[in-house]
Design a protein around this motif. Structure first.
Motif, PDB file in Angstrom:
ATOM      1  N   TRP A  45       0.791  -1.130  -0.091  1.00 40.95           N
ATOM      2  CA  TRP A  45       0.116  -0.049  -0.048  1.00 40.95           C
ATOM      3  C   TRP A  45       0.645   1.224   0.038  1.00 40.95           C
ATOM      4  O   TRP A  45       0.585   2.105  -0.618  1.00 40.95           O
ATOM      5  N   GLU A  46       1.947   1.338   0.763  1.00 40.23           N
ATOM      6  CA  GLU A  46       2.766   2.446   1.104  1.00 40.23           C
ATOM      7  C   GLU A  46       3.400   2.723  -0.342  1.00 40.23           C
ATOM      8  O   GLU A  46       3.609   3.773  -0.611  1.00 40.23           O
ATOM      9  N   ARG A  47       3.569   1.833  -1.304  1.00 39.99           N
ATOM     10  CA  ARG A  47       4.122   1.981  -2.353  1.00 39.99           C
ATOM     11  C   ARG A  47       3.331   2.253  -3.585  1.00 39.99           C
ATOM     12  O   ARG A  47       3.558   2.188  -4.917  1.00 39.99           O
ATOM     13  N   GLY A  48       1.915   2.277  -3.331  1.00 39.82           N
ATOM     14  CA  GLY A  48       0.873   2.616  -4.279  1.00 39.82           C
ATOM     15  C   GLY A  48       0.300   1.250  -5.063  1.00 39.82           C
ATOM     16  O   GLY A  48      -0.285   1.524  -6.114  1.00 39.82           O
ATOM     17  N   ASP A  49       0.824   0.136  -4.621  1.00 40.33           N
ATOM     18  CA  ASP A  49       0.484  -1.203  -5.275  1.00 40.33           C
ATOM     19  C   ASP A  49      -1.016  -1.460  -4.850  1.00 40.33           C
ATOM     20  O   ASP A  49      -0.775  -2.438  -3.803  1.00 40.33           O
ATOM     21  N   ARG A  50      -2.101  -1.057  -5.385  1.00 39.91           N
ATOM     22  CA  ARG A  50      -3.240  -1.352  -4.698  1.00 39.91           C
ATOM     23  C   ARG A  50      -3.727  -2.783  -4.882  1.00 39.91           C
ATOM     24  O   ARG A  50      -4.423  -3.150  -3.997  1.00 39.91           O
ATOM     25  N   GLU A  51      -3.621  -3.260  -6.098  1.00 42.78           N
ATOM     26  CA  GLU A  51      -3.932  -4.601  -6.437  1.00 42.78           C
ATOM     27  C   GLU A  51      -3.163  -5.704  -5.239  1.00 42.78           C
ATOM     28  O   GLU A  51      -3.682  -6.620  -4.952  1.00 42.78           O
ATOM     29  N   ALA A  52      -1.863  -5.330  -5.210  1.00 44.95           N
ATOM     30  CA  ALA A  52      -1.080  -6.515  -4.347  1.00 44.95           C
ATOM     31  C   ALA A  52      -1.467  -6.273  -3.054  1.00 44.95           C
ATOM     32  O   ALA A  52      -1.383  -7.152  -2.296  1.00 44.95           O
ATOM     33  N   ALA A  53      -1.694  -5.019  -2.428  1.00 39.48           N
ATOM     34  CA  ALA A  53      -2.150  -4.894  -1.161  1.00 39.48           C
ATOM     35  C   ALA A  53      -3.331  -5.645  -0.866  1.00 39.48           C
ATOM     36  O   ALA A  53      -3.587  -6.251   0.090  1.00 39.48           O
ATOM     37  N   LEU A  54      -4.266  -5.536  -1.917  1.00 40.20           N
ATOM     38  CA  LEU A  54      -5.743  -6.046  -1.825  1.00 40.20           C
ATOM     39  C   LEU A  54      -5.611  -7.549  -1.453  1.00 40.20           C
ATOM     40  O   LEU A  54      -6.033  -8.120  -0.753  1.00 40.20           O
ATOM     41  N   ARG A  55      -4.918  -8.152  -2.415  1.00 37.73           N
ATOM     42  CA  ARG A  55      -4.501  -9.704  -2.377  1.00 37.73           C
ATOM     43  C   ARG A  55      -3.987 -10.032  -1.069  1.00 37.73           C
ATOM     44  O   ARG A  55      -4.375 -10.980  -0.338  1.00 37.73           O
ATOM     45  N   GLU A 107       6.408  14.191  -5.791  1.00 34.64           N
ATOM     46  CA  GLU A 107       7.010  13.050  -5.327  1.00 34.64           C
ATOM     47  C   GLU A 107       5.843  12.334  -4.665  1.00 34.64           C
ATOM     48  O   GLU A 107       5.884  11.050  -4.649  1.00 34.64           O
ATOM     49  N   ALA A 108       5.047  12.951  -3.906  1.00 36.02           N
ATOM     50  CA  ALA A 108       3.998  12.250  -3.053  1.00 36.02           C
ATOM     51  C   ALA A 108       3.100  11.471  -3.850  1.00 36.02           C
ATOM     52  O   ALA A 108       2.926  10.186  -3.665  1.00 36.02           O
ATOM     53  N   LEU A 109       2.817  12.004  -4.856  1.00 32.88           N
ATOM     54  CA  LEU A 109       1.663  11.330  -5.891  1.00 32.88           C
ATOM     55  C   LEU A 109       2.360  10.038  -6.446  1.00 32.88           C
ATOM     56  O   LEU A 109       1.793   9.150  -7.186  1.00 32.88           O
ATOM     57  N   ARG A 110       3.829  10.321  -6.902  1.00 31.05           N
ATOM     58  CA  ARG A 110       4.509   9.024  -7.329  1.00 31.05           C
ATOM     59  C   ARG A 110       4.896   8.047  -6.474  1.00 31.05           C
ATOM     60  O   ARG A 110       4.605   6.703  -6.982  1.00 31.05           O
ATOM     61  N   ILE A 111       4.859   8.563  -5.294  1.00 33.05           N
ATOM     62  CA  ILE A 111       4.998   7.172  -4.201  1.00 33.05           C
ATOM     63  C   ILE A 111       3.620   6.439  -4.175  1.00 33.05           C
ATOM     64  O   ILE A 111       3.799   5.011  -4.099  1.00 33.05           O
ATOM     65  N   ASN A 112       2.579   7.282  -3.899  1.00 28.62           N
ATOM     66  CA  ASN A 112       1.382   6.337  -3.757  1.00 28.62           C
ATOM     67  C   ASN A 112       0.226   7.365  -4.370  1.00 28.62           C
ATOM     68  O   ASN A 112      -0.062   8.270  -3.452  1.00 28.62           O
ATOM     69  N   PRO A 113      -0.139   7.238  -5.460  1.00 21.00           N
ATOM     70  CA  PRO A 113      -1.312   8.186  -5.968  1.00 21.00           C
ATOM     71  C   PRO A 113      -2.617   8.086  -5.236  1.00 21.00           C
ATOM     72  O   PRO A 113      -3.623   9.108  -5.220  1.00 21.00           O
ATOM     73  N   TYR A 114      -2.881   7.159  -4.517  1.00 20.26           N
ATOM     74  CA  TYR A 114      -3.885   6.836  -3.758  1.00 20.26           C
ATOM     75  C   TYR A 114      -3.833   7.094  -1.987  1.00 20.26           C
ATOM     76  O   TYR A 114      -4.783   6.573  -1.509  1.00 20.26           O
ATOM     77  N   PHE A 115      -2.849   8.038  -1.724  1.00 21.02           N
ATOM     78  CA  PHE A 115      -2.616   7.770  -0.152  1.00 21.02           C
ATOM     79  C   PHE A 115      -3.744   8.354   0.822  1.00 21.02           C
ATOM     80  O   PHE A 115      -3.634   7.789   1.873  1.00 21.02           O
ATOM     81  N   SER A 116      -4.499   9.073   0.338  1.00 22.21           N
ATOM     82  CA  SER A 116      -5.862   9.380   1.062  1.00 22.21           C
ATOM     83  C   SER A 116      -6.955   9.891   0.199  1.00 22.21           C
ATOM     84  O   SER A 116      -6.916  10.263  -0.849  1.00 22.21           O
ATOM     85  N   PRO A 117      -8.308   9.420   0.365  1.00 20.95           N
ATOM     86  CA  PRO A 117      -9.330   9.787  -0.308  1.00 20.95           C
ATOM     87  C   PRO A 117      -9.528  11.319  -0.138  1.00 20.95           C
ATOM     88  O   PRO A 117     -10.322  11.849  -1.324  1.00 20.95           O
ATOM     89  N   LEU A 118      -9.136  11.975   0.700  1.00 20.33           N
ATOM     90  CA  LEU A 118      -9.123  13.349   0.910  1.00 20.33           C
ATOM     91  C   LEU A 118      -8.141  14.129   0.413  1.00 20.33           C
ATOM     92  O   LEU A 118      -8.186  15.204  -0.400  1.00 20.33           O
ATOM     93  N   HIS A 119      -6.910  13.847   0.900  1.00 20.91           N
ATOM     94  CA  HIS A 119      -5.561  14.501   0.499  1.00 20.91           C
ATOM     95  C   HIS A 119      -4.978  14.206  -0.890  1.00 20.91           C
ATOM     96  O   HIS A 119      -4.372  15.138  -1.455  1.00 20.91           O
ATOM     97  N   ALA A 120      -5.045  12.916  -1.353  1.00 20.00           N
ATOM     98  CA  ALA A 120      -4.569  12.984  -2.628  1.00 20.00           C
ATOM     99  C   ALA A 120      -5.055  13.730  -3.873  1.00 20.00           C
ATOM    100  O   ALA A 120      -4.544  14.189  -4.657  1.00 20.00           O
TER     101      ALA A 120
END
Length: 274
Positions: A45-55, A235-248
């Motif tokens: 999740w921290e690196r923005g890999d949504r699919e792997a995190a969910l699995r 940089e923040a959006l490159r690390i994880n474009p989905y890091f927060s539903p409010l702040h991203a």
């Protein structure tokens, strides 16, 4: 698993993932295996890999249905994938069995991002009530309460709480939270010092973190440091474009508002003639 934590803190993500994979394989019980899978999901999740995190979160819950951190992690990943109804259900299940203030804050912010302000307020009230019970029982929840107050309550109260927390147990998470609270309270110059403490690896800052880098960028933007703000928002959006539903989304809007760098700000390095 301990090695994975060291690798993560140093920013060696592939080594951390490999070490956690070894920990999962060597686990002595399904519950232990689920615990390491939950950590692997956090790393993904921290690196923005949504699919792997969910699995990884789903497998952790399959192995140990009482793994509530993985249940909340599913909510996080599902929301990032746009599967909002499933995300809300995952958060509700996690909170039903383990009503941690952090889960309530995440769910409240998800509701707020969807425009469901009344539902968000219910979660924020739950957070306050849970913090009060935990504090009465001797559990320190000042960090999460300060994070909540900075964005959804009284930023000045958040600063006071987090200053006290910094005196008691200074650390990277507290530095980030205090810097953000100071920014929200209007003291950007002092905020910058704490935000840099949380993100400057040379001086002990954390691994590359999208939320921490976003906080630094917004403080820099308020101080008129447009170049640095643009760089750190990117940089923040490159690390994880989905890091927060409010702040991203706020990060993307701020980056768009800054626009492209002005060529007028670029110094002329051409050598003199002759």
């Amino acid at each position: 698993a301990w090695a994975a934590g060291v690798y993560r803190d140093r920013g060696w993500r592939e080594d951390a993932a490999a070490a956690l994979s070894d920990a999962v394989a060597g686990a002595a019980s399904p519950a232990e295996q689920a615990a390491w899978l939950e950590r692997a999901g956090q790393l993904s999740w921290e690196r923005g890999d949504r699919e792997a995190a969910l699995r990884q979160f789903q497998e952790a819950v399959r192995l140990d249905p009482d793994q509530r951190a993985a249940q909340a992690g599913q909510g996080r990943a599902l929301a990032a994938l746009g599967r909002v109804s499933e995300a809300l259900s995952a958060y509700r299940v996690a909170l039903e069995k383990q009503p941690l203030p952090g889960y309530a804050l995440e769910l409240g912010e998800l509701y707020e991002s969807l425009g469901l302000t009344d539902a968000a307020r219910v979660q924020y009230d739950l957070l306050r009530a849970r913090v009060s019970r935990d504090e009465a029982g001797g559990v320190d929840q000042q960090l999460v309460l300060g994070q909540f107050e900075a964005d959804h309550g009284d930023p000045a109260a958040a600063v006071a709480r987090l200053r006290a927390e910094w005196r008691r147990q200074p650390g990277i998470a507290v530095a980030d939270a205090l810097g953000w609270a100071l920014h929200r309270a209007g003291d950007d110059r002092e905020a910058l010092r704490y935000a840099m403490t949380a993100t400057d690896r040379v001086h002990g800052g954390a691994m590359r973190s999208a939320p921490y880098t976003y906080h630094l960028a917004m403080i820099e933007r308020s101080l008129g440091r447009q170049g640095a703000a643009r760089r750190h928002l990117t940089e923040a959006l490159r690390i994880n474009p989905y890091f927060s539903p409010l702040h991203a989304p706020a990060a993307r809007a701020a980056l768009a508002a800054l626009g492209e760098p002005s060529m007028e700000d670029v110094p002329d390095f051409r050598p003199p003639r002759g």
